[in-house]
Scaffold this active site. Sequence first.
Site, short mmCIF file in Angstrom:
data_model
loop_
_atom_site.label_atom_id
_atom_site.label_comp_id
_atom_site.label_asym_id
_atom_site.label_seq_id
_atom_site.Cartn_x
_atom_site.Cartn_y
_atom_site.Cartn_z
N GLY A 217 0.83 -1.21 0.00
CA GLY A 217 0.00 0.00 0.00
C GLY A 217 0.86 1.24 0.00
O GLY A 217 2.04 1.21 -0.32
N ASN A 218 0.25 2.36 0.38
CA ASN A 218 0.99 3.62 0.48
C ASN A 218 0.41 4.44 1.62
O ASN A 218 -0.51 4.00 2.32
CB ASN A 218 0.97 4.39 -0.84
CG ASN A 218 -0.43 4.67 -1.33
OD1 ASN A 218 -1.23 5.32 -0.64
ND2 ASN A 218 -0.77 4.18 -2.52
#
Length: 406
Positions: A217-218
């Site tokens: 993810g981020n």
Amino acid sequence: MLKGKKIVLGITGSIAAYKACLIIRGLVKAGAEVQVVITPAGKEFITPITLSALTQKPVISDFFSQRDGTWHSHVALGLWADAMLIAPCTASTLGKMANGIADNMLITTYLSMKAPVFIAPAMDLDMYQHPTTQQNMERLRSFGNQIIEPASGFLASGLEGKGRMEEPEKIVDFLNEKLGNGENETSPTSHSSLSGKRIMITAGPTYEKIDPVRFIGNYSSGKMGFALAEECARRGAEVTLVAGPVALKTEHSNIIRVNVESCQEMYDAATSAFPQQDAAILCAAVADFRPEHVADQKIKREGQTMDIHLVPNPDIAAELGRMKREGQVLVGFALETNDEEANAHHKLEKKNLDFIVLNSLQNKGTCFRSDENQISIISRTGQQDYERKPKNEVASDIIDQLARFL
């Protein structure tokens, strides 16, 4: 008041140019953002340094920057502004405006202006009364411009007449009356400016599973996308918000929220909703890659390394750009770490976007998880750079631009 209004102030070569400082102070005090465009003759009466100190913006005078050749886009200014005020406006400038003589940056900005234009004449009383001047003003009125009538004075013959520029506080009051009550439905910031429009917004990150407990993810919080959704809804739009896994809540009843987790889920939701929309804003930080294989059970640590083979995710922006029909508006975001403007321009063309919002990780504290942002809006007609602001104010800037395309 004029809070949030964007005003281009044109200054020409009149002795009354010094009064522009008082006009700027009045506009800024009322909450307006002011960009000065000054003619070469205007700089003979007042220095750009003084004006820049009051507006906190570089003063625009020439088509190109003397230092690095940067082009000042009069088209971008025309799209950015909620109003243009030319004060003081000389007889020469009146004549050029009335006849389309675009020989300086101020006149080209005027000819590109999409917002209301207000003109405060300033000249000798006899010049003001001359039939040529009167004819030029009538022509400008016929174009929809509003003349702020000059103050009274005395002609050389001893008779009373007009010519002296109206006092700065009265000019500010005039603009406040015309623009500041929030009732102007033609203004892009009007509460009903997007009434009846359908707008889809993607927001937040995507999570690409590795196994049942891990993902790629981020750091996206979704704050920018949610601020855009609230701003669109506030202006009357029906908003479809396709949101990745974030903890934020929506407030406005006009927002329909679709929760997703992965890029594929966001792709499916966005491509399904887009044909019914008038516009889409792609603000989500979508993962470009996902693990080729997702483990059914938690992967146990074995050895010192673990290899994960990644494959491309579907490109949501490219697909919507391909699907876009005539009349639809598509807005993208570009978060860059280097070669920011070149990469944004490339994405604008490649994804068939109408404009793109650029922000950079070089601007510390303005991207992931932050309450502030600092952006540039890039379209095929120019670029507008903005100062650092809270994300709800940045959302207003972006939706101002969107409203001009719809």
